[in-house]
Design an enzyme around this catalytic site. Structure first.
Site, mmCIF file in Angstrom:
data_model
loop_
_atom_site.group_PDB
_atom_site.id
_atom_site.type_symbol
_atom_site.label_atom_id
_atom_site.label_comp_id
_atom_site.label_asym_id
_atom_site.label_seq_id
_atom_site.Cartn_x
_atom_site.Cartn_y
_atom_site.Cartn_z
ATOM 1 N N CYS A 20 99.659 62.537 78.474
ATOM 2 C CA CYS A 20 100.465 63.587 78.409
ATOM 3 C C CYS A 20 101.860 63.802 79.297
ATOM 4 C CB CYS A 20 99.594 64.751 79.163
ATOM 5 S SG CYS A 20 97.842 64.738 78.800
ATOM 6 N N ASP A 392 114.389 40.149 110.642
ATOM 7 C CA ASP A 392 115.495 40.121 111.585
ATOM 8 C C ASP A 392 115.076 40.277 112.972
ATOM 9 O OD1 ASP A 392 118.265 41.268 112.106
ATOM 10 O OD2 ASP A 392 117.285 43.117 112.606
ATOM 11 N N ASP A 592 115.761 46.617 110.549
ATOM 12 C CA ASP A 592 115.957 47.903 111.058
ATOM 13 C C ASP A 592 116.926 48.612 110.488
ATOM 14 O OD1 ASP A 592 117.950 46.491 112.050
ATOM 15 O OD2 ASP A 592 117.747 47.056 114.104
HETATM 16 P P1 ADP Z 1 120.256 40.100 114.156
HETATM 17 O O1 ADP Z 1 120.342 39.370 113.053
HETATM 18 O O2 ADP Z 1 119.645 39.684 115.567
HETATM 19 O O3 ADP Z 1 119.858 41.861 114.020
HETATM 20 P P2 ADP Z 1 123.047 41.220 114.240
HETATM 21 O O4 ADP Z 1 123.607 40.617 113.048
HETATM 22 O O5 ADP Z 1 123.350 42.453 114.602
HETATM 23 O O6 ADP Z 1 121.704 40.310 115.233
HETATM 24 O O7 ADP Z 1 124.365 40.659 115.517
HETATM 25 C C1 ADP Z 1 124.247 39.023 115.470
HETATM 26 C C2 ADP Z 1 125.260 38.685 116.645
HETATM 27 O O8 ADP Z 1 126.477 39.195 116.511
HETATM 28 C C3 ADP Z 1 124.933 39.057 118.305
HETATM 29 O O9 ADP Z 1 123.777 38.302 118.762
HETATM 30 C C4 ADP Z 1 126.252 39.303 119.051
HETATM 31 O O10 ADP Z 1 126.331 38.067 119.547
HETATM 32 C C5 ADP Z 1 127.239 39.429 117.886
HETATM 33 N N1 ADP Z 1 127.349 40.961 117.705
HETATM 34 C C6 ADP Z 1 127.061 42.014 116.890
HETATM 35 N N2 ADP Z 1 127.542 43.088 116.882
HETATM 36 C C7 ADP Z 1 127.920 43.162 118.262
HETATM 37 C C8 ADP Z 1 128.629 44.225 118.993
HETATM 38 N N3 ADP Z 1 128.658 45.412 118.781
HETATM 39 N N4 ADP Z 1 129.034 43.939 120.234
HETATM 40 C C9 ADP Z 1 128.799 42.508 120.753
HETATM 41 N N5 ADP Z 1 128.479 41.609 119.982
HETATM 42 C C10 ADP Z 1 127.942 41.687 118.720
HETATM 43 MG MG MG Z 2 119.393 43.825 113.445
#
Ligand code: ADP
Ligand code: MG
Length: 699
Positions: A20, A392, A592
């Site tokens: 339907c 992640d 996340d």
């Molecule tokens: P994951 O893949 O574990 O979720 P992200 O990709 O968010 O981690 O971050 C990877 C890396 O980049 C962190 O471990 C940190 O060293 C650096 N980094 C990311 N965002 C920030 C921030 N806002 N301040 C400082 N370091 C950061």
């Molecule tokens: Mg992350």
């Protein structure tokens, strides 16, 4: 003139099978100016995108009504008109008499007991009892559609033309019975969704000048204060402004452990205020609340079809001509009109049509009650096929609430100064690492000015300008890329912290390295158990994919006995997903939504953690876990597998039934009456087979 596309939603009553819905979809789609149509069987709703200059709403309503369905809320009680009821009663009575008569005939008691039903009465039963079916066929033909019911109607005409009046009456009876069962079956599969909808708050206690009064939820506006008493359902998404209570969020998260909520905390609509009472400042009402969106997503899940459904759709399209041809061949070869009629009657296309949607609706509905939001049949099938899982780290495997464990100053900077610089630069970052720095600085009562400018380098770090100085905070790799000189001593310290699994951030002021901050995040406790379950499910590859350093990643990975890829920037995470897909893998990505939303979208299934209340992740993911519980990941895969297996069983069952049925009928082994009686068998079998998804065992 520029044409404007408008969106209309119609409530449609009277659809009893997927056929339907398809039917309405096609009829509306044929109207000029209609761009997109989506008809949801379970939600009983059509969403239409149309060009208002070419077609009007009343026109569309008319089309639906001409097909024999009702539009609009109108009378919600589905009371059939009295005449229809009498007609049905008459048909049932005649059918029962015929059945009694047949048994009596077998026993040789026919003459003694009652004699035959007169032909005119049997014919009347066919016409009156079959009226609803004939109307549907007629309405279908007017929009040039040959439906499954048309086949049966030809079968009935055939039976009448060879003067088998009693058979015709029985056939009509069994057809109506099958229709009834089908309606019942679809209703049943909607049960989980209906139960969810029932939890939608309808009234609220609105706080006013002179006390509270109960008002319909539609009258509540953002900003209004509502009062919730013990045992009541929270009517809105909002913030607690007075009182405290234990709040059970089970309707949203599937988690029945109540959480303590007090002033300043956010609460979500549909959760239950257990002990205590609350005053809540309204933020979102109705369809805008988290719960409202969940309900809408679940209702719409049915529309995104599993790829297997396409097989079913194709099958249905060829079905009618094939069956007609089979009946014609039967007649030409055997010259047996009874066998030809039986072929037409045994055909049961509707079973094939409901095989998939039934399962999708039931699975998505019952998963939602556990706090697992699956956004469509498509993803059920994808979940079932997953063989590679990427995860992640920050915020996903870990709580995402890291704490600063160490601040080390270098190059003559002060420790407090290092932390202050870092916290100023991170003030406007939403990364979990940023909040750790800011929180630590606040707890040491450091004054944090607002930076003059600020920018995020996703997966690397941040940079900001404050009082003329350029502050950079991020991974050692990032600062190195920026040309900051990192002395060996700092490198050694960083790798020592990373060896302990702590994330290490470097802080630089202009071109000078100022210090090093170590941050530790905790692994969610249930992760190891979830990994064990995922391995037991036969997932081939489990891989941690993180932006964090090599050492942190390898340490965590070896603890969890999974593979890892470290120092992955957001775009590299996507490339990794694509690389695996190119190898033919079915990839699920668990994240996340922070820095990994593109990877979530690129994966065959993106699974987002802990999304109750956060909108981005809820939108970005294909599967959203409403509570932070890793055991929900294997559970989602199990739900997908069970659903997909059930779909395949249902389809196999219906195809087999049809093939065997048509073979037997064409050989003259199956009488038309038996053929018609068998109509409900596959429906019942599908219903029983799919019902097991509704009462899913806790694993
Ligand atoms: P994951 O893949 O574990 O979720 P992200 O990709 O968010 O981690 O971050 C990877 C890396 O980049 C962190 O471990 C940190 O060293 C650096 N980094 C990311 N965002 C920030 C921030 N806002 N301040 C400082 N370091 C950061
Ligand atoms: Mg992350």
């Amino acid at each position: 003139m520029r044409s404007e596309v408008e969106i209309a939603e119609l409530a449609i009553k009277g659809m009893d099978c997927a056929d339907c819905a398809l039917h309405i979809e096609q009829a509306l789609g044929q109207l000029p100016g209609v761009e997109r149509v989506e008809v949801l069987l379970a939600a009983e709703r059509a969403t239409i995108a149309y060009d208002a200059s070419k077609v009007s709403l009343p026109q569309m309503v008319r089309v639906v009504e001409e097909l024999g369905y009702r539009v609009g809320e109108g009378d919600r009680s589905r009371k059939p008109p009295l005449a229809g009821l009498l007609g049905t009663a008459f048909l049932v009575a005649v059918a029962l008499l015929i059945l009694v008569e047949m048994v009596a005939e077998r026993l040789g008691l026919l003459e003694a007991v009652l004699g035959r039903i007169p032909a005119p009465i049997a014919i009347a039963a066919v016409l009156i009892g079959g009226y609803p079916i004939f109307m549907k066929v007629y309405q279908g033909l007017r929009s040039r559609k040959v439906t499954a019911h048309a086949l049966m109607t030809i079968g009935i005409l055939g039976a009448l033309s060879i003067r088998q009046f009693e058979s015709a009456a029985l056939i009509v009876f069994f057809m109506r019975f099958a229709d009834f069962l089908e309606g019942f079956t679809t209703e049943r599969s909607r049960a989980a969704i209906k139960e969810l909808v029932k939890l939608t708050p309808k009234v609220a206690w609105l706080k006013g000048e002179e006390g509270e009064r109960e008002v319909p939820i539609e009258e509540i506006r953002p900003g209004n204060i509502v009062v919730v008493k013990p045992g009541e359902r929270i009517p809105v998404d909002g913030r607690v402004v007075a009182g405290s209570a234990a709040v059970d969020q089970a309707p949203l998260t599937g988690e029945s452990m109540p959480a303590e909520k007090g002033v300043g905390d956010e609460v979500l609509a549909a959760s239950i205020c257990q002990a205590g009472s609350l005053q809540i400042e309204t933020m979102r009402v109705g369809a805008d609340t988290s719960f409202g969106r969940i309900v809408k997503l679940v209702e719409e899940a049915e529309a995104s079809k599993a790829p297997v459904q396409r097989f079913a759709d194709r099958f249905t399209a060829y079905y009618i001509p094939v069956v007609l041809a089979a009946a014609a061949v039967t007649y030409l070869v055997s010259r047996n009109p009874v066998a030809a009629v039986a072929v037409l009657l045994v055909a049961c296309a509707c079973a094939i049509a409901i095989a998939t949607p039934m399962v999708v609706v039931a699975s998505v509905g019952s998963a939602a009650r556990k706090g697992i939001l699956i956004k469509g049949g498509l993803y059920l099938e994808a979940l079932a096929k997953v063989d590679t899982l990427l995860m992640d780290k920050t915020g996903t495997l870990t709580f995402g609430e890291p704490r600063v464990t160490e601040v080390l100053a270098l190059n003559g900077f002060q420790e407090e100064r290092v932390l202050m610089l870092a916290a100023i630069a991170e003030r406007f970052s939403e990364h979990p690492l940023a909040s750790a720095l800011v929180k630590e600085a606040r707890s040491r009562h450091l004054a944090l000015e607002e930076p003059e400018s600020f920018s995020v380098l996703a997966g690397r770090g941040v940079q900001a300008r404050s009082n003329g100085a350029l502050i950079r905070v991020g991974s050692p790799r990032f600062l190195e890329e920026e040309g900051i000189n990192i002395p060996d001593q700092a490198r050694a310290l960083a790798s020592a912290f990373e060896g302990e699994g702590q994330t290490t951030l470097l802080v630089a002021q202009d071109s000078q390295l100022a210090g090093l901050i170590a941050v530790a995040d905790q692994l969610r406790p249930e992760v190891p158990q979830a990994m064990t379950q995922l391995r037991a499910l036969g997932i081939r590859e489990l891989t941690l994919i993180t932006g964090d350093s090599e050492r942190v990643a390898s340490r965590l990975a070896s603890r969890l006995e999974v593979g890892y890829r470290a120092q992955m920037l957001p775009h590299e995470k996507i490339q990794e997903v694509r690389r695996l897909q190119a190898l033919g893998r079915k990839v699920a990505m668990v994240g996340d939504g922070i820095n990994d939303a593109p990877a979530l979208a690129a994966a065959d299934v993106g699974i987002a953690m802990g999304v109750a209340g956060t909108e981005v992740a809820l939108e970005a993911a294909d599967v959203a876990l409403m509570r932070d519980d890793w055991l929900q990941v294997p559970e989602a895969i199990r739900i997908g597998r069970r659903a997909f297996a059930t779909i395949k069983e249902n389809l196999a069952l219906s195809v087999l039934y049809n093939v065997i049925g048509i073979a037997l009928a064409s050989l003259g082994i199956l009488s038309p009456v038996l053929a018609a009686a068998g109509q409900s068998l596959p429906d019942v079998a599908i219903m029983l087979n799919s019902a097991k998804l509704l009462r899913s065992p806790r694993s």
